[in-house]
Write a protein that holds these residues in place. Structure first.
Motif, PDB file in Angstrom:
ATOM      1  N   VAL A   1       0.835  -1.204   0.000  1.00 59.26           N
ATOM      2  CA  VAL A   1       0.000   0.000   0.000  1.00 59.26           C
ATOM      3  C   VAL A   1       0.870   1.254   0.000  1.00 59.26           C
ATOM      4  N   GLU A   2       0.460   2.268  -0.744  1.00 56.20           N
ATOM      5  CA  GLU A   2       1.133   3.563  -0.747  1.00 56.20           C
ATOM      6  C   GLU A   2       0.461   4.492   0.261  1.00 56.20           C
ATOM      7  N   ALA A   3       1.274   5.282   0.972  1.00 59.45           N
ATOM      8  CA  ALA A   3       0.723   6.225   1.947  1.00 59.45           C
ATOM      9  C   ALA A   3      -0.201   7.219   1.245  1.00 59.45           C
ATOM     10  N   PRO A   4      -1.328   7.586   1.855  1.00 61.02           N
ATOM     11  CA  PRO A   4      -2.265   8.547   1.245  1.00 61.02           C
ATOM     12  C   PRO A   4      -1.596   9.896   0.966  1.00 61.02           C
ATOM     13  N   ALA A   5      -2.117  10.585  -0.033  1.00 61.89           N
ATOM     14  CA  ALA A   5      -1.536  11.864  -0.446  1.00 61.89           C
ATOM     15  C   ALA A   5      -1.543  12.887   0.687  1.00 61.89           C
ATOM     16  N   ALA A   6      -2.643  12.944   1.438  1.00 61.17           N
ATOM     17  CA  ALA A   6      -2.727  13.917   2.533  1.00 61.17           C
ATOM     18  C   ALA A   6      -1.701  13.609   3.612  1.00 61.17           C
ATOM     19  N   ALA A   7      -1.438  12.314   3.854  1.00 66.44           N
ATOM     20  CA  ALA A   7      -0.453  11.926   4.868  1.00 66.44           C
ATOM     21  C   ALA A   7       0.952  12.356   4.456  1.00 66.44           C
ATOM     22  N   MET A   8       1.268  12.185   3.187  1.00 66.47           N
ATOM     23  CA  MET A   8       2.591  12.592   2.681  1.00 66.47           C
ATOM     24  C   MET A   8       2.745  14.113   2.757  1.00 66.47           C
ATOM     25  N   GLU A   9       1.692  14.830   2.386  1.00 64.56           N
ATOM     26  CA  GLU A   9       1.769  16.292   2.409  1.00 64.56           C
ATOM     27  C   GLU A   9       1.845  16.817   3.842  1.00 64.56           C
ATOM     28  N   TYR A  10       1.132  16.172   4.751  1.00 63.39           N
ATOM     29  CA  TYR A  10       1.189  16.589   6.156  1.00 63.39           C
ATOM     30  C   TYR A  10       2.607  16.400   6.706  1.00 63.39           C
ATOM     31  N   ALA A  11       3.250  15.308   6.352  1.00 67.50           N
ATOM     32  CA  ALA A  11       4.635  15.069   6.789  1.00 67.50           C
ATOM     33  C   ALA A  11       5.559  16.160   6.253  1.00 67.50           C
ATOM     34  N   ARG A  12       5.369  16.541   5.001  1.00 67.64           N
ATOM     35  CA  ARG A  12       6.207  17.607   4.419  1.00 67.64           C
ATOM     36  C   ARG A  12       5.958  18.935   5.132  1.00 67.64           C
ATOM     37  N   ARG A  13       4.707  19.199   5.463  1.00 68.27           N
ATOM     38  CA  ARG A  13       4.378  20.463   6.129  1.00 68.27           C
ATOM     39  C   ARG A  13       5.009  20.527   7.524  1.00 68.27           C
ATOM     40  N   LEU A  14       5.008  19.406   8.244  1.00 70.06           N
ATOM     41  CA  LEU A  14       5.654  19.379   9.560  1.00 70.06           C
ATOM     42  C   LEU A  14       7.156  19.610   9.428  1.00 70.06           C
ATOM     43  N   ALA A  15       7.749  19.055   8.378  1.00 69.72           N
ATOM     44  CA  ALA A  15       9.187  19.248   8.153  1.00 69.72           C
ATOM     45  C   ALA A  15       9.506  20.718   7.934  1.00 69.72           C
ATOM     46  N   GLN A  16       8.669  21.404   7.169  1.00 68.50           N
ATOM     47  CA  GLN A  16       8.882  22.820   6.904  1.00 68.50           C
ATOM     48  C   GLN A  16       8.759  23.658   8.174  1.00 68.50           C
ATOM     49  N   ARG A  17       7.928  23.213   9.095  1.00 67.05           N
ATOM     50  CA  ARG A  17       7.688  23.975  10.316  1.00 67.05           C
ATOM     51  C   ARG A  17       8.644  23.587  11.442  1.00 67.05           C
ATOM     52  N   GLY A  18       9.527  22.623  11.174  1.00 70.43           N
ATOM     53  CA  GLY A  18      10.529  22.237  12.165  1.00 70.43           C
ATOM     54  C   GLY A  18       9.997  21.357  13.273  1.00 70.43           C
ATOM     55  N   THR A  19       8.803  20.758  13.095  1.00 70.53           N
ATOM     56  CA  THR A  19       8.270  19.835  14.096  1.00 70.53           C
ATOM     57  C   THR A  19       9.126  18.572  14.124  1.00 70.53           C
ATOM     58  N   PRO A  20       9.550  18.111  15.290  1.00 66.24           N
ATOM     59  CA  PRO A  20      10.401  16.913  15.355  1.00 66.24           C
ATOM     60  C   PRO A  20       9.734  15.707  14.698  1.00 66.24           C
ATOM     61  N   VAL A  21      10.504  14.921  13.964  1.00 66.76           N
ATOM     62  CA  VAL A  21       9.957  13.759  13.265  1.00 66.76           C
ATOM     63  C   VAL A  21       9.408  12.734  14.257  1.00 66.76           C
ATOM     64  N   VAL A  22       9.945  12.721  15.483  1.00 70.32           N
ATOM     65  CA  VAL A  22       9.450  11.763  16.480  1.00 70.32           C
ATOM     66  C   VAL A  22       7.984  12.028  16.802  1.00 70.32           C
ATOM     67  N   ASP A  23       7.535  13.274  16.703  1.00 70.41           N
ATOM     68  CA  ASP A  23       6.126  13.595  16.950  1.00 70.41           C
ATOM     69  C   ASP A  23       5.235  13.007  15.855  1.00 70.41           C
ATOM     70  N   LEU A  24       5.734  13.037  14.623  1.00 67.39           N
ATOM     71  CA  LEU A  24       4.987  12.444  13.512  1.00 67.39           C
ATOM     72  C   LEU A  24       4.849  10.935  13.712  1.00 67.39           C
ATOM     73  N   ILE A  25       5.937  10.287  14.077  1.00 66.95           N
ATOM     74  CA  ILE A  25       5.913   8.841  14.303  1.00 66.95           C
ATOM     75  C   ILE A  25       4.990   8.493  15.469  1.00 66.95           C
ATOM     76  N   ARG A  26       5.095   9.271  16.545  1.00 67.13           N
ATOM     77  CA  ARG A  26       4.264   9.005  17.727  1.00 67.13           C
ATOM     78  C   ARG A  26       2.780   9.160  17.404  1.00 67.13           C
TER      79      ARG A  26
END
Length: 391
Positions: free
Chosen positions: A47-72
């Motif tokens: 399965v491929e990750a949904p488009a909104a999920a991929m875009e949300y991950a990119r948006r968090l990266a731009q805002r400097g949110t720690p990746v551990v928060d995304l995983i959690r």
């Protein structure tokens, strides 16, 4: 699910409206995909990750949110959905074998789906973070190079562009990977090391970090109190960092000229560390090795000078290394056999014997050229094979 995040990860919910809307879309699409996997027997590993999920991950990266928060966030959601599903199953399914099979399939399928999706969204996060930092840092790097080159500029405009105070006291650091790190994302690890080093300094703001290349970064700390980092703290930071990480410091200095001077000093020590190779200490300061660092600008000349000063004592083998170390400690302790023996945890007679053998190997009494001999010995200790003759 949003209410769950509001309790456990409130900064994800108390954010810009467009980002929270994207979070909701990501949640909806992920849950919808998971349900379709079970409904239609789809292999979750394909399965491929949904488009909104991929875009949300990119948006968090731009805002400097720690990746551990995304995983959690993913694992919190997984736990909540499984708890709900298993509670419903226990109420609705009375055949224990069917219930057990259902629970096994739910757990296996859900974990496979979350593992697949988190790998993809974390990869998207890291790629976007690297791209975002590269674009932002490219502008800052150009400004810093202009400043180091002495170009004319308006200090207020430059401070705004860099997000860094130039009028105070600066401590320059160069931090780098001696070889390509195995885990990739070199810049992020250098940022982590920089943040950890800053914890033991009294600073007047955030450090300025500018990538010099893909494996090296230039750093300045705006000091409130003039001091070098505590050595024990630095060693603890390095112990937790990747083994490829090295760092060097200039001396603290004031104003724009101090910004430049501290960095130039760090560059000289960086050259020393690079010349010494793997055997060099992982952290060096200009205060400790400044005189030696100044000699590495012409390594060939330094090697010839060491050979002229130490003669056969500059041979690269264990026997001569022991003699060099004993002689260096002897000179550093004021030519005291007793003090040298205490520092080396050796018998005084053994120190006398080694010092005598070292002088014989040099071919002349050390007292005739004491300062040069000590400096040459320090060069050998720091640079090793870079200045020693092959056995």
């Amino acid at each position: 699910m949003v209410q769950l995040y509001a309790r456990e990860l409130p900064h994800l919910v108390n954010d810009d409206e467009s980002v929270v809307s994207l979070l909701s879309a990501s949640l909806f699409q992920n849950i919808d995909t998971a349900l379709r996997i079970f409904q239609h027997g789809i292999d979750p590993t394909r399965v491929e990750a949904p488009a909104a999920a991929m875009e949300y991950a990119r948006r968090l990266a731009q805002r400097g949110t720690p990746v551990v928060d995304l995983i959690r966030a993913y694992y919190l959601g997984q736990t909540a959905i499984l708890n709900y599903a298993l509670t419903e199953a226990a109420e609705q399914i009375h055949d224990s074998q069917v219930l057990g099979a259902m629970m096994s399939k739910a757990l296996t399928g859900t974990f496979a789906f979350i593992d697949r999706v988190t790998q993809q969204v974390v990869s998207a996060y890291q790629e976007e973070r690297d791209r975002w930092l590269l674009n932002r840092n490219a502008v800052r790097a150009a400004r810093v190079r202009e400043l180091l080159d002495g170009d004319m500029f308006d200090i207020d405009t430059l401070e705004t562009a860099l997000g860094y105070r130039l009028r105070g006291t600066h401590l320059a650091m160069i931090v780098w990977h001696a070889v390509e790190p195995k885990q990739g994302n070199a810049l992020a690890s250098l940022q982590s090391v920089t943040a950890a080093i800053a914890e033991c300094l009294q600073t007047a703001g955030a450090a300025l970090l500018v990538p010099a290349d893909e494996r090296c970064a230039w750093v300045w700390f705006p000091l409130e109190k003039v001091a070098l980092p505590d050595e024990d703290h630095v060693q603890r930071v390095l112990a937790k960092a990747e083994p490829t990480v090295r760092l060097v410091f200039g001396d603290p200095a004031d104003g724009i000229e101090g910004f430049r001077r501290s960095h130039r000093q760090a560059e000289r020590v960086h050259a020393l560390s690079t010349a010494a190779g793997e055997q060099c200490e992982r952290a060096l300061t200009f205060r400790d090795v400044g005189a030696i660092a100044l000699m590495t600008a012409d390594l060939s000349a330094a090697r010839s000078w060491v050979a002229d000063t130490l003669g056969a004592l500059a041979t690269d083998d264990e026997q001569h290394e022991r003699l060099r170390e004993t002689l260096l400690v002897f000179l550093a302790t004021g030519s005291s056999y007793t003090a040298a023996a205490a520092r080396l945890t050796m018998h005084k007679n053994s120190v006398q014997y080694r010092v005598r053998k070292a002088e014989e190997t040099i071919g002349k009494p050390v007292i005739d050229n004491r300062l040069d001999v000590e400096l040459a010995l320090r060069l050998c200790r720091r640079l090793g094979t870079a200045v020693l003759a092959k056995a």
